[in-house]
Motif scaffolding. Structure first.
Motif, mmCIF file in Angstrom:
data_model
loop_
_atom_site.group_PDB
_atom_site.id
_atom_site.type_symbol
_atom_site.label_atom_id
_atom_site.label_comp_id
_atom_site.label_asym_id
_atom_site.label_seq_id
_atom_site.Cartn_x
_atom_site.Cartn_y
_atom_site.Cartn_z
ATOM 1 N N GLU A 30 0.800 -1.213 0.000
ATOM 2 C CA GLU A 30 0.000 0.000 0.000
ATOM 3 C C GLU A 30 0.838 1.272 0.000
ATOM 4 O O GLU A 30 0.308 2.371 -0.183
ATOM 5 N N ARG A 31 2.141 1.171 0.177
ATOM 6 C CA ARG A 31 2.973 2.373 0.245
ATOM 7 C C ARG A 31 3.325 2.932 -1.132
ATOM 8 O O ARG A 31 3.494 4.133 -1.294
ATOM 9 N N LEU A 38 5.745 6.850 -3.948
ATOM 10 C CA LEU A 38 5.028 6.809 -2.677
ATOM 11 C C LEU A 38 3.635 7.396 -2.856
ATOM 12 O O LEU A 38 3.461 8.464 -3.434
ATOM 13 N N LYS A 39 2.650 6.677 -2.336
ATOM 14 C CA LYS A 39 1.268 7.130 -2.468
ATOM 15 C C LYS A 39 1.004 8.323 -1.562
ATOM 16 O O LYS A 39 1.582 8.456 -0.480
ATOM 17 N N TYR A 42 -0.214 7.469 1.941
ATOM 18 C CA TYR A 42 0.855 6.978 2.810
ATOM 19 C C TYR A 42 1.665 8.146 3.366
ATOM 20 O O TYR A 42 1.969 8.197 4.568
ATOM 21 N N SER A 45 -0.200 9.764 6.040
ATOM 22 C CA SER A 45 -0.205 9.030 7.305
ATOM 23 C C SER A 45 1.084 9.254 8.088
ATOM 24 O O SER A 45 1.075 9.350 9.325
ATOM 25 N N VAL A 46 2.221 9.358 7.375
ATOM 26 C CA VAL A 46 3.490 9.662 8.037
ATOM 27 C C VAL A 46 3.442 11.070 8.621
ATOM 28 O O VAL A 46 3.855 11.295 9.768
ATOM 29 N N LEU A 61 6.079 2.945 10.152
ATOM 30 C CA LEU A 61 5.634 3.255 8.796
ATOM 31 C C LEU A 61 6.807 3.317 7.819
ATOM 32 O O LEU A 61 6.691 2.903 6.658
ATOM 33 N N LEU A 65 10.627 0.630 4.127
ATOM 34 C CA LEU A 65 10.970 1.263 2.857
ATOM 35 C C LEU A 65 12.427 1.039 2.472
ATOM 36 O O LEU A 65 13.303 0.912 3.321
ATOM 37 N N ASP A 69 13.425 5.102 -1.309
ATOM 38 C CA ASP A 69 12.063 5.544 -0.998
ATOM 39 C C ASP A 69 12.040 6.411 0.260
ATOM 40 O O ASP A 69 11.222 7.333 0.368
ATOM 41 N N LEU A 73 10.572 10.129 0.502
ATOM 42 C CA LEU A 73 9.648 10.554 1.549
ATOM 43 C C LEU A 73 10.128 11.852 2.202
ATOM 44 O O LEU A 73 9.335 12.776 2.416
#
Length: 482
Positions: A30-31, A38-39, A42, A45-46, A61, A65, A69, A73
């Motif tokens: 899901e990430r 990266l979605k 996601y 949420s971080v 979370l 990765l 990634d 992020l």
């Protein structure tokens, strides 16, 4: 003794700083989306976990990765959130993550770390990556970090920083395999097997003389398929491409492209082997130079969304002010024909078309010319051929556009003479655009400047002012207006 000195050369074989990215290392749940980005939910949420101060949730979370990634992020977060994230995942902030970061983002994070922490990260990197990490720091911070490095790393980094930016000396890797020329293939294979610290990838072995000057290379495929008793001097390739430490990175990339190189030796002023460049380094250089030239053409500075606002402002505003001055040239041309324009309002309606199409044609030619100069396709030897080619293309394009616009205007305004005037003006301006699109970057290069730097401003000035001048002059000369 000569053999030991050459084989044990400190720069010869060393540890790597990068870990290969394998498909099974990637997080594909899901990430990440289908394109390994990266979605948004996601990242949200971080960010929410950071705002809540829940470091444990943040760590959980981020921990799965890949290093690349994690770097993505960090770059996706706001500047004020990045340091907070780094503190929450401190043991995940490896050298691989730091190496993947955008230059501006990395600089922000590094400046917030103590010198010892930066030195620890640098020790884990290849020398070229460590140099990239340290070179953007101010002089005082650089000195503090270098002082914390191990003696061997400190010497290598200091040596690299002594070379100008964007040269082979700054970018080369000091991790390579070099052996004396008196070895046999069997000796070489045994030597490589005995070296437990060869973890980095290499594509060829450099053969050197007693002065550590490269005299040939042996590809791994040759080594593996040649009998053990054959001497290296009998199987090595003597013809090799050597790169001076002071060569600009763009020229290095052109050499790799021209000669289809996988790796090449870098030599100092005395011809001594000091490093190597590999094709993976060149991929980064080509990408960087291509993006840089595209942005310079528009005067947009670095064009990095992570660049500080004030830096972007300073880079762009000077060219906008220059454009303001060049636009006044076109305005002064129009001012000379105020009475003519007042006589026939249609002229004012059609003027922007002549200037706009000419500007686009000039930009097309300019882009081709700048690229040809950057790739050494355009030199003093073929300048006139390139000019003739672009003028021929301009003539064909101009004739086609002139016919179309002339016919449309003649029918729309029920005035064949007006159609003929704008068609002729369009042809002339596109020809002028083709000429200017070649001459402007050539002139800048002759003046020892970068032909990509905002050349479009001067080409646009030429096509605008000349387009107005030709169109309005033809309107007067043809008797279209009194």
């Amino acid at each position: 003794m000569a053999e030991e000195r050459i084989i044990d050369e400190p720069a010869g074989i060393a540890d790597p700083g990068e870990v290969a990215v394998r498909p099974d290392d990637r997080v594909d749940d899901e990430r990440l989306d289908s394109e390994n980005r990266l979605k948004a939910d996601y990242v949200a949420s971080v960010r929410a976990a950071l705002e809540a101060g829940d470091k444990g949730a943040v760590y959980d979370l981020v921990e799965p990765l890949h290093a690349a990634d994690i770097a993505d992020l960090i770059e996706l977060l706001e500047r004020s959130e990045r340091a907070e994230l780094a503190r929450a995942i401190s043991d995940l902030m490896t050298s691989e993550v730091i190496a993947e970061l955008n230059d501006y983002v990395r600089e922000d994070l590094i400046e917030a770390l103590p010198a010892q922490a930066v030195a620890t990260i640098a020790e884990q990197l290849d020398t070229d990556d460590a140099v990239q990490l340290i070179e953007d720091l101010d002089a005082a911070d650089q000195a503090a970090v270098i002082a914390e490095l191990e003696p061997e790393t400190r010497a290598a980094v200091a040596s690299a920083l002594a070379y100008p930016e964007e040269t082979a000396g700054r970018l080369m890797s000091r991790h390579f395999v070099a052996v004396p020329e008196h070895m046999s293939v069997g000796d070489l294979i045994d030597y490589l097997r005995e070296q437990g610290d060869i973890e980095h990838d290499f594509y060829e072995v450099f053969v050197v003389d007693e002065g550590f000057h490269p005299v040939g290379t042996c590809a791994l495929s040759w080594i593996l398929t040649t009998p053990r008793n054959v001497r290296l001097t009998d199987v090595m390739k003597r013809d090799q491409t050597l790169i001076p430490v002071t060569m600009d990175q763009e020229e290095v990339a052109l050499m790799f492209q021209k000669y289809a190189l996988i790796s090449a030796a870098v030599v100092d002023e005395s011809g001594r082997l000091v490093g190597q460049m590999t094709v993976d380094d060149i991929v980064h250089i080509i990408s960087e130079e291509a993006g840089e030239d595209a942005l310079l053409l528009s005067g947009a500075g670095d064009g990095d969304i992570n660049e500080p606002i004030t830096d972007s402002y300073k880079a762009r505003v000077r060219w906008l002010l220059a454009n303001l001055l060049t636009a006044s040239v076109a305005s002064s041309v129009i001012a000379q024909f105020e009475e003519v324009i007042a006589t026939m309002v249609a002229l004012a309606t059609l003027m922007p078309i002549v200037a706009g199409i000419g500007g686009n044609a000039g930009t097309q030619t300019l882009a081709v010319t700048v690229r040809a100069l950057a790739t050494n396709q355009l030199t003093d030897a073929n300048t006139w051929r390139a000019i003739r080619r672009e003028l021929s293309i301009a003539a064909l394009n101009g004739s086609t556009v002139a016919l179309v616009i002339g016919t449309i205007v003649a029918l729309l305004f029920s005035n064949p003479l007006l159609g003929a005037v704008i068609g002729t003006a369009m042809l002339c301006n596109i020809m002028i655009a083709g000429f200017a699109g070649v001459l402007v970057p050539l002139a800048i290069q002759k003046l020892k400047g970068d032909p990509a730097i905002a050349s479009s401003i001067f080409v646009t000035m030429t096509t605008d002012s000349m387009g107005f001048l030709v169109f309005l002059s033809l309107a007067v000369v043809s008797g279209l207006v009194g």
